[in-house]
Write a protein that holds these residues in place. Structure first.
Motif, mmCIF file in Angstrom:
data_model
loop_
_atom_site.group_PDB
_atom_site.id
_atom_site.type_symbol
_atom_site.label_atom_id
_atom_site.label_comp_id
_atom_site.label_asym_id
_atom_site.label_seq_id
_atom_site.Cartn_x
_atom_site.Cartn_y
_atom_site.Cartn_z
ATOM 1 N N TYR A 1 0.849 -1.185 0.000
ATOM 2 C CA TYR A 1 0.000 0.000 0.000
ATOM 3 C C TYR A 1 0.882 1.232 0.000
ATOM 4 C CZ TYR A 1 0.933 0.156 5.030
ATOM 5 O OH TYR A 1 1.538 0.192 6.255
ATOM 6 N N ALA A 2 0.343 2.294 -0.506
ATOM 7 C CA ALA A 2 1.067 3.559 -0.559
ATOM 8 C C ALA A 2 0.522 4.468 0.533
ATOM 9 C CB ALA A 2 0.899 4.214 -1.923
ATOM 10 N N PRO B 1 6.270 3.471 0.990
ATOM 11 C CA PRO B 1 5.120 2.554 0.932
ATOM 12 C C PRO B 1 5.376 1.357 1.843
ATOM 13 C CG PRO B 1 5.947 3.048 -1.264
ATOM 14 C CD PRO B 1 6.917 3.624 -0.288
ATOM 15 N N GLY B 2 4.340 0.773 2.317
ATOM 16 C CA GLY B 2 4.469 -0.386 3.190
ATOM 17 C C GLY B 2 3.681 -1.560 2.642
ATOM 18 N N SER B 3 3.489 -2.536 3.503
ATOM 19 C CA SER B 3 2.676 -3.678 3.121
ATOM 20 C C SER B 3 1.948 -4.187 4.349
ATOM 21 C CB SER B 3 3.530 -4.796 2.507
ATOM 22 O OG SER B 3 4.395 -5.328 3.457
ATOM 23 N N LYS B 4 0.840 -4.842 4.101
ATOM 24 C CA LYS B 4 0.129 -5.485 5.198
ATOM 25 C C LYS B 4 0.096 -6.972 4.922
ATOM 26 C CE LYS B 4 -4.524 -4.822 3.371
ATOM 27 N NZ LYS B 4 -5.850 -4.307 3.655
#
Length: 96
Positions: A31-32, A40-43
């Motif tokens: 996700y941004a 940006p990261g991630s889940k």
């Protein structure tokens, strides 16, 4: 006892067995962020691949896990799996 109750018990037992066997995977969804300067990261998304039924969506098994008290061992499995994966990401690759 109606068939719904029996079906519920079977799915509950399947979920209990799946936790014991580790029939789950963690999927990563990027996700941004709209905040300037943040990367940006991630889940992590929990997925259950039932050996006979196939993929079961989280919205189908998470409520059952919550209702039956299996959410704690399921959450523990997910946390341990995520931590184990994170450790492998931080290890330098071995070069001969």
């Amino acid at each position: 006892m109606g068939s719904n109750h029996q079906e519920h018990l079977l799915v509950e037992q399947d979920l209990r067995d799946a936790i014991g066997r580790g029939d789950f995977t963690l999927a990563y969804q990027r996700y941004a962020t709209a905040i300037a300067g943040r990367r940006p990261g991630s889940k992590r998304c929990l997925r259950w691949r039932h050996p006979l039924i196939g993929p079961i969506e989280p919205d189908q098994f998470i409520p059952l896990a919550e209702k039956t008290g299996l959410i704690v061992p399921l959450g523990r499995w997910a946390l341990e799996a995520a931590c184990a994966e994170a450790v492998t990401w931080t290890r330098p690759s071995s070069c001969p």
